[in-house]
Every structure is written in C-alpha cells, then in structure tokens.
Design a protein around this motif. Structure first.
Motif, PDB file in Angstrom:
ATOM      1  N   LEU A 144       3.373  38.212 -23.393  1.00  0.00           N
ATOM      2  CA  LEU A 144       3.756  36.959 -22.738  1.00  0.00           C
ATOM      3  C   LEU A 144       3.163  36.837 -21.343  1.00  0.00           C
ATOM      4  O   LEU A 144       3.089  35.735 -20.796  1.00  0.00           O
ATOM      5  CB  LEU A 144       5.283  36.862 -22.638  1.00  0.00           C
ATOM      6  CG  LEU A 144       6.068  36.630 -23.926  1.00  0.00           C
ATOM      7  CD1 LEU A 144       7.561  36.669 -23.636  1.00  0.00           C
ATOM      8  CD2 LEU A 144       5.681  35.293 -24.554  1.00  0.00           C
ATOM      9  N   ALA A 145       2.742  37.944 -20.755  1.00  0.00           N
ATOM     10  CA  ALA A 145       2.312  37.961 -19.360  1.00  0.00           C
ATOM     11  C   ALA A 145       1.193  36.955 -19.084  1.00  0.00           C
ATOM     12  O   ALA A 145       1.214  36.261 -18.065  1.00  0.00           O
ATOM     13  CB  ALA A 145       1.857  39.371 -18.968  1.00  0.00           C
ATOM     14  N   LEU A 146       0.227  36.854 -19.989  1.00  0.00           N
ATOM     15  CA  LEU A 146      -0.906  35.967 -19.759  1.00  0.00           C
ATOM     16  C   LEU A 146      -0.525  34.491 -19.874  1.00  0.00           C
ATOM     17  O   LEU A 146      -1.348  33.615 -19.578  1.00  0.00           O
ATOM     18  CB  LEU A 146      -2.032  36.308 -20.734  1.00  0.00           C
ATOM     19  CG  LEU A 146      -2.674  37.685 -20.527  1.00  0.00           C
ATOM     20  CD1 LEU A 146      -3.767  37.935 -21.548  1.00  0.00           C
ATOM     21  CD2 LEU A 146      -3.237  37.807 -19.117  1.00  0.00           C
ATOM     22  N   LEU A 147       0.710  34.216 -20.292  1.00  0.00           N
ATOM     23  CA  LEU A 147       1.195  32.828 -20.287  1.00  0.00           C
ATOM     24  C   LEU A 147       1.692  32.410 -18.901  1.00  0.00           C
ATOM     25  O   LEU A 147       2.003  31.236 -18.686  1.00  0.00           O
ATOM     26  CB  LEU A 147       2.345  32.670 -21.296  1.00  0.00           C
ATOM     27  CG  LEU A 147       1.982  32.677 -22.780  1.00  0.00           C
ATOM     28  CD1 LEU A 147       3.252  32.571 -23.624  1.00  0.00           C
ATOM     29  CD2 LEU A 147       1.021  31.547 -23.111  1.00  0.00           C
ATOM     30  N   THR A 148       1.753  33.346 -17.962  1.00  0.00           N
ATOM     31  CA  THR A 148       2.274  33.039 -16.629  1.00  0.00           C
ATOM     32  C   THR A 148       1.521  31.894 -15.949  1.00  0.00           C
ATOM     33  O   THR A 148       2.155  30.967 -15.434  1.00  0.00           O
ATOM     34  CB  THR A 148       2.243  34.305 -15.739  1.00  0.00           C
ATOM     35  OG1 THR A 148       3.010  35.336 -16.359  1.00  0.00           O
ATOM     36  CG2 THR A 148       2.822  34.005 -14.369  1.00  0.00           C
TER      37      THR A 148
END
Length: 264
Positions: A233-237
């Motif tokens: 999910l981190a790259l959705l930040t």
C-alpha cells in the motif's frame, strides 16, 4: 509560478526580520517543539520496557515509523500551519483583507502563517530514521532516497488536504468548529502499526481519514512489512495525497465562493 515564488520569498524575508528582532521567542519555540516530540518518543520507549514487540513490530521498527512520521509532519507544520484559521480569518474578519488581493486566498493564508522552526522536527525525524535504518541493517541506495522523498511529499499532501478541508468548514459556520483538536489527536494514531487496532479503526485510519498513510504505511515500504500488505500500500501514498489535497482544495474554493464577508 514565478510571481507566487516571489511573493513567498518576500514573506519569508519579513518573517526573518521579525524573528531576528525576537530571537528568544524563536529558540523557545524550537525547544518546546523538540521537547514535545521527545516526550512522544519516550512514551514509545517506555511501552517497549513492558513488551518485546507491538503487534509483531520491534522497538527499532516502531521508532523508525515515528521518525518517518516526524518528517512530513514538520514540513506540513512549516507551510500549512493554519490551526487558528477560523478565529483569525473568519471571526476576526481578516478573510475580507485576503480576498481584496490578486492572489489565491489559500496561498495568502498559508504564507502568512509559515513557521520555519517546525522544520527542525523533520530534521530530528530524519536522524531517528537514520539511526534505526543502521540498527535494522536495511539496504540503502539512491532509489531509496527518491522513494522516501516521494512518500514524504504524498504524506504532506494528505496533511494539507485534511486541514485545508477542516479550515474550509469555517466558511459554512461563523463559529469555530472545534473539530481540529479531535483530528489532531486522531492523526497521532498513524505513527503506530495499524494492525494493533481492530478492523473498524484500521479501515477508518486507512481509507476514511487516511492518517495511516502519513506514518506507518509509507515507512513499511522500507521495513518490508508484509503484515496486512502494508508495504504494497505504501506506493499509494502519493496518489492518496493528490486525492485528499484535491478534495480539500475543492472544498476551500467552494467555501470562498460562499463567503459573504465578516459584516459590520
């Protein structure tokens, strides 16, 4: 863009002149911010005196997350510190002055409340991350720096969008909403592993008030935490940041159109 950068530089010069006149106030503000952040860090360390892990996260990992949490928060506090917008600009009528000038109203409000000492918190957060990075033996390369900057930018935009929207609520009510302190307390949950909360709170912090994206989720990218697919999910930040800031700006622009002045 050049015009707005020139305006920003002029405000920064005026800020510097004011601070040079009252230097003691500047350092008192810096020290008080550091003491506040230090107390939060001490709380985490005390917790780990009673348990070896927290939801499967070690002490170094949780402190790493806290270090990341401090970086975007410091940047946000520097350039988006509009905590007292309702009282100053709506109740006291200063918004009328802002709207007579040929620059975007939000930009004017932001540069009038710029607070460079808050960047000290970002620096401290980076130092904490660096120490934990070495302790955990995490790989480090140029790509990690670029991803870190991208994730920090996304987290800053989430903060900015949330508090711009909260400030915009004041356009629909002449009285302070009283919701900012509540949201401020909720945002602090983002510096802890979300898997320690129940599913409802986890969903709330991830997708409704996405404060998990300002701390634990982007930090998990470097920790490679697989629990609940946090690192994925981190790259959705950055995407979440653009969405939240876009919604906050849209609410602000609509509120400005609805604003009718402070009256007599």
């Amino acid at each position: 863009m050049i015009r707005y950068m020139a305006l920003f530089w002029e405000y920064i010069k005026n800020y510097a002149k004011t601070r040079l006149t009252y230097r003691a106030d500047f350092w008192i503000e810096v020290i008080s911010d550091l003491l506040f952040q230090g107390m939060n860090l001490i709380f985490i360390l005390v917790v780990f005196q009673h348990t070896p892990t927290l939801g499967g996260w070690s002490e170094a990992e949780v402190v790493f997350v806290y270090g990341f949490f401090m970086i975007p928060y410091g940047v946000f506090s520097t350039f988006f510190g509009i905590w007292n917008f309702s009282e100053r600009y709506i109740v006291k009528g200063e918004m009328d002055r802002v709207l007579t000038r040929p620059a975007h109203s939000l930009f004017q409000v932001l540069i009038e409340n710029v607070d460079p000492p808050s960047l000290i918190g970002s620096l401290v957060g980076a130092i904490i991350m660096g120490i934990c990075w070495a302790e955990l033996g995490l790989p480090f390369g140029v790509i990690d720096v670029l991803v870190l900057l991208l994730l920090v930018l996304g987290a800053v935009l989430i903060y900015a969008g949330m508090y711009t929207a909260l400030s915009a609520i004041s356009f629909y009510s002449d009285a302070p909403t009283g919701i900012v302190p509540l949201i401020y307390n909720i945002q602090n949950y983002g510096r802890y592993p979300v898997n320690i909360y129940n599913k409802i709170i986890r969903f709330f912090l991830t997708w409704l008030l996405p404060f998990a994206f300002v701390g634990v989720i982007p930090a998990s990218f470097f920790l490679e935490k697989k629990a609940d697919d946090l690192s994925q999910l981190a790259l959705l930040t950055p995407v979440m940041g653009l969405i939240v800031f876009g919604l906050g700006l849209a609410l602000w622009n609509h509120g400005v159109k609805r604003y009718r002045g402070a009256g007599s």
